[in-house]
Design a protein around this motif. Sequence first.
Motif, PDB file in Angstrom:
ATOM      1  N   GLY A   1      45.308  62.728  37.713  1.00 27.29           N
ATOM      2  CA  GLY A   1      46.709  62.309  37.584  1.00 27.29           C
ATOM      3  C   GLY A   1      46.852  60.934  36.969  1.00 27.29           C
ATOM      4  O   GLY A   1      46.080  60.022  37.249  1.00 27.29           O
TER       5      GLY A   1
ATOM      6  N   LEU B   1      50.831  68.259  37.358  1.00 24.38           N
ATOM      7  CA  LEU B   1      50.078  67.472  38.324  1.00 24.38           C
ATOM      8  C   LEU B   1      49.531  66.193  37.691  1.00 24.38           C
ATOM      9  O   LEU B   1      49.454  65.149  38.345  1.00 24.38           O
ATOM     10  CB  LEU B   1      48.927  68.307  38.903  1.00 24.38           C
ATOM     11  N   GLU B   2      49.179  66.266  36.433  1.00 30.75           N
ATOM     12  CA  GLU B   2      48.655  65.084  35.734  1.00 30.75           C
ATOM     13  C   GLU B   2      49.738  64.083  35.388  1.00 30.75           C
ATOM     14  O   GLU B   2      49.527  62.869  35.497  1.00 30.75           O
ATOM     15  CB  GLU B   2      47.933  65.505  34.454  1.00 30.75           C
TER      16      GLU B   2
ATOM     17  N   ARG C   1      45.018  66.418  41.240  1.00 33.83           N
ATOM     18  CA  ARG C   1      45.905  65.292  40.949  1.00 33.83           C
ATOM     19  C   ARG C   1      45.204  63.967  41.208  1.00 33.83           C
ATOM     20  O   ARG C   1      45.336  63.020  40.421  1.00 33.83           O
ATOM     21  CB  ARG C   1      47.174  65.399  41.781  1.00 33.83           C
TER      22      ARG C   1
END
Length: 324
Positions: free
Chosen positions: A320, A278-279, A316
Amino acid sequence: MSGRCLEIGLLLYPGVQLAAVYGLGDLFTVANDMAASQEREGTDRLRVSHWQIDDAGKVRRVFDSHPQAEGTPQVVILPPCLDASAGYALEMAYCRWLERLHASGVTLASVCAGAFPLAEAGLLEGRSVTTHWALAGELAERYPNVQVLPERMVVDDGDLITAGGLMAWTDLGLALVTRLLGPTIAAETARFLVVDLNRESQRQFSSFVPSFDHGDAAVLNVQQWLQGPAMVEANLAGMAARAGLGERTFLRRFRAATGLKPTEYCQQLRVNRARDLLEHSRQSIEQVAWQVGYQDSGAFRKVFARLVGLSPGDYRRRFGTAAR
């Protein structure tokens, strides 16, 4: 009462960058000073040791910041190597020593080209790692079963931690201080040294960090297996078979060693991997769920929110980096 003395070993293999060796030692000394300034009983401290092959061909300590202490390292670091002429390979004595340590639950770490000796020793198979951007292609070509992430400064894969460029020893050092002494000490160490305590280091602390030094070899074998692709489809029967134990015996020993049921442990690992995706990727939440072993994205969202405290989408948006 004094706290634990947690040993971090630095491997002095041929061609090692001594600036990183001594720099890490200084960083850990500062961390100890910051911890001591907390004036709390039972404060842990870091013990720094150097390891090298002696004339008899055995790997031994050649320096110890706390020579009165006993035990073995919790972490062994392979610092950067400036000499490419040897192909970044280690002598067999070093390889066997690292294999024994890793098999006993010691966390291994590398900086820059230090990932090559770990790969040569067969310790990075099926794992996610980083190295210097200029060496990433060579590492991926020579070891096709290793997932190389050159865009990352630090990749924490549980019992294996790798850092990128030559100066990434600062990032690795702070990540280890965060893991072993806590985020407050890491932040104070970074502030004193006037270096960035980047978000990844803080994230690594808040993420699930398994215990590998419990002494149960059968459980450790399963844990190391789960750090690779097996995590996605792992089930109780497969884990018990990997351990060579019956399911009821495996359940009992796994929980005794890790403090978690196997299903809970796998959930933690899958959520850790999902956070990473997600990052650092632009994959949809459904794709992320599938990649970490959830065919039902709704179930994934519930588990993620329970363990992280945020929905995957909110996580996120907050952390993110791929779209920035």
